[in-house]
Write an enzyme that holds these catalytic residues in place. Sequence first.
Site, mmCIF file in Angstrom:
data_model
loop_
_atom_site.group_PDB
_atom_site.id
_atom_site.type_symbol
_atom_site.label_atom_id
_atom_site.label_comp_id
_atom_site.label_asym_id
_atom_site.label_seq_id
_atom_site.Cartn_x
_atom_site.Cartn_y
_atom_site.Cartn_z
ATOM 1 N N CYS A 111 0.858 -1.377 -0.139
ATOM 2 C CA CYS A 111 -0.039 -0.029 -0.069
ATOM 3 C C CYS A 111 0.824 1.210 -0.015
ATOM 4 O O CYS A 111 1.922 1.237 0.430
ATOM 5 C CB CYS A 111 -0.933 0.067 1.170
ATOM 6 S SG CYS A 111 -2.000 -1.154 1.373
ATOM 7 N N ASP A 112 0.347 2.310 -0.492
ATOM 8 C CA ASP A 112 0.972 3.629 -0.535
ATOM 9 C C ASP A 112 -0.061 4.770 -0.447
ATOM 10 O O ASP A 112 -1.008 4.507 -1.192
ATOM 11 C CB ASP A 112 2.063 3.904 -1.563
ATOM 12 C CG ASP A 112 2.988 4.776 -1.280
ATOM 13 O OD1 ASP A 112 3.838 4.816 -0.187
ATOM 14 O OD2 ASP A 112 2.712 6.107 -1.656
ATOM 15 N N SER A 113 -0.032 5.636 0.341
ATOM 16 C CA SER A 113 -1.097 6.773 0.462
ATOM 17 C C SER A 113 -0.069 8.228 0.185
ATOM 18 O O SER A 113 0.955 8.480 0.636
ATOM 19 C CB SER A 113 -1.489 6.884 1.695
ATOM 20 O OG SER A 113 -2.034 5.689 1.888
#
Length: 197
Positions: free
Chosen positions: A70-72
């Site tokens: 994941c990356d935000s």
Amino acid sequence: MKTTQFILASASPARRRLLQTVGIEPIVSPSDFDESQIEETEPGKLVQILAQCKAETVAPQFPSGLVMGCDSVLAIDGKIHGKPIDADEAIARWQLMRGQVGDLYTGHVLIDNLQNRTLVKCQVTRVYFANISDRTIQAYVATGEPLKCAGAFALEGFGSLFIEKIAGCHSNVIGLSLPLLRQMLEELNYDVTDFWK
């Protein structure tokens, strides 16, 4: 053939807690991928690329596992904001964000090594920031919390005081969209309950 080995390619305590909240106890294996080598200006594409690179870095270590990356990032007026590098940047960021509306993008990647399949998705949640004072900003940054999060705020912590509302998936703002995770698992022919401990 299916796996029940769920690997989280992230050091994020918030993502781990979200998974634990819904009964998934992941094996945590943070990626050492260097994010600075990716030069993408569109936030939705950026988070998907970074999430995939993180998952792909970890996946070879777990040949029978399901690896999640994941990356935000937060985007305000098209400008991308990740984690602030220091307190001064966090203060400046909050002075920019207060009273504004931003979009929190989270890239989600599942690599199923047993099925040799990869899914890449993005979830966007709109965040409405309160118009807070400089004094409040300085006090919030002094807690250290904004230095650990994309967008310089944590919805699950002190930062919740300074968010007027969100439009979209609540858990996405914390680090991963639980409804999107369920949908992705179903697309890979799993049920989320397959991973309950």
